[in-house]
Design a protein around this motif. Structure first.
Motif, PDB file in Angstrom:
ATOM      1  N   THR A  47      11.666   6.585  -3.115  1.00 28.59           N
ATOM      2  CA  THR A  47      10.610   5.609  -3.389  1.00 28.59           C
ATOM      3  C   THR A  47       9.365   6.262  -3.961  1.00 28.59           C
ATOM      4  O   THR A  47       8.308   5.629  -4.017  1.00 28.59           O
ATOM      5  CB  THR A  47      10.251   4.835  -2.101  1.00 28.59           C
ATOM      6  N   ASP A  48       9.470   7.526  -4.385  1.00 26.45           N
ATOM      7  CA  ASP A  48       8.322   8.189  -5.012  1.00 26.45           C
ATOM      8  C   ASP A  48       7.995   7.489  -6.320  1.00 26.45           C
ATOM      9  O   ASP A  48       8.837   7.355  -7.197  1.00 26.45           O
ATOM     10  CB  ASP A  48       8.629   9.663  -5.310  1.00 26.45           C
ATOM     11  N   THR A  49       6.783   7.026  -6.436  1.00 26.16           N
ATOM     12  CA  THR A  49       6.323   6.401  -7.669  1.00 26.16           C
ATOM     13  C   THR A  49       4.950   6.933  -8.006  1.00 26.16           C
ATOM     14  O   THR A  49       4.248   7.491  -7.153  1.00 26.16           O
ATOM     15  CB  THR A  49       6.244   4.868  -7.537  1.00 26.16           C
ATOM     16  N   ARG A  50       4.567   6.778  -9.218  1.00 22.49           N
ATOM     17  CA  ARG A  50       3.255   7.222  -9.663  1.00 22.49           C
ATOM     18  C   ARG A  50       2.232   6.155  -9.285  1.00 22.49           C
ATOM     19  O   ARG A  50       2.470   4.962  -9.461  1.00 22.49           O
ATOM     20  CB  ARG A  50       3.288   7.407 -11.181  1.00 22.49           C
ATOM     21  N   ALA A  51       1.102   6.587  -8.797  1.00 23.27           N
ATOM     22  CA  ALA A  51       0.031   5.647  -8.452  1.00 23.27           C
ATOM     23  C   ALA A  51      -0.535   5.029  -9.716  1.00 23.27           C
ATOM     24  O   ALA A  51      -0.543   5.647 -10.783  1.00 23.27           O
ATOM     25  CB  ALA A  51      -1.069   6.372  -7.684  1.00 23.27           C
ATOM     26  N   ALA A  52      -0.995   3.796  -9.606  1.00 20.80           N
ATOM     27  CA  ALA A  52      -1.602   3.111 -10.741  1.00 20.80           C
ATOM     28  C   ALA A  52      -2.854   3.854 -11.188  1.00 20.80           C
ATOM     29  O   ALA A  52      -3.616   4.373 -10.377  1.00 20.80           O
ATOM     30  CB  ALA A  52      -1.949   1.677 -10.362  1.00 20.80           C
ATOM     31  N   ASN A  53      -3.062   3.903 -12.488  1.00 20.23           N
ATOM     32  CA  ASN A  53      -4.246   4.534 -13.059  1.00 20.23           C
ATOM     33  C   ASN A  53      -5.388   3.527 -12.998  1.00 20.23           C
ATOM     34  O   ASN A  53      -5.382   2.506 -13.695  1.00 20.23           O
ATOM     35  CB  ASN A  53      -3.979   4.955 -14.508  1.00 20.23           C
ATOM     36  N   GLN A  54      -6.378   3.787 -12.158  1.00 22.53           N
ATOM     37  CA  GLN A  54      -7.481   2.849 -11.951  1.00 22.53           C
ATOM     38  C   GLN A  54      -8.372   2.693 -13.190  1.00 22.53           C
ATOM     39  O   GLN A  54      -9.144   1.741 -13.272  1.00 22.53           O
ATOM     40  CB  GLN A  54      -8.317   3.275 -10.744  1.00 22.53           C
TER      41      GLN A  54
END
Length: 59
Positions: A47-54
């Protein structure tokens, strides 16, 4: 659909979705083949995903 085709599809969608609502798509129907490819990738990456770019968040 193989990973190369999936990548091409994502790049195509990226041409229509932009930051700050420019060319915003309100809804995208995700094909079963894409969902299956994602499920296959989850077996490798979990479930590793990239965090949203704020920087692209609507303010």
């Amino acid at each position: 659909m193989n990973l190369q085709e999936l990548s091409a599809a994502i790049n195509t969608l990226g041409a229509f979705c932009g930051p700050q609502g420019k060319n915003f798509l309100a809804h995208v129907e995700v094909p079963a083949e894409v969902q299956a490819a994602f499920a296959q990738l989850q077996t490798v990456y979990g479930t590793d995903t990239r965090a949203a770019n704020q920087a692209y968040a609507i303010k």
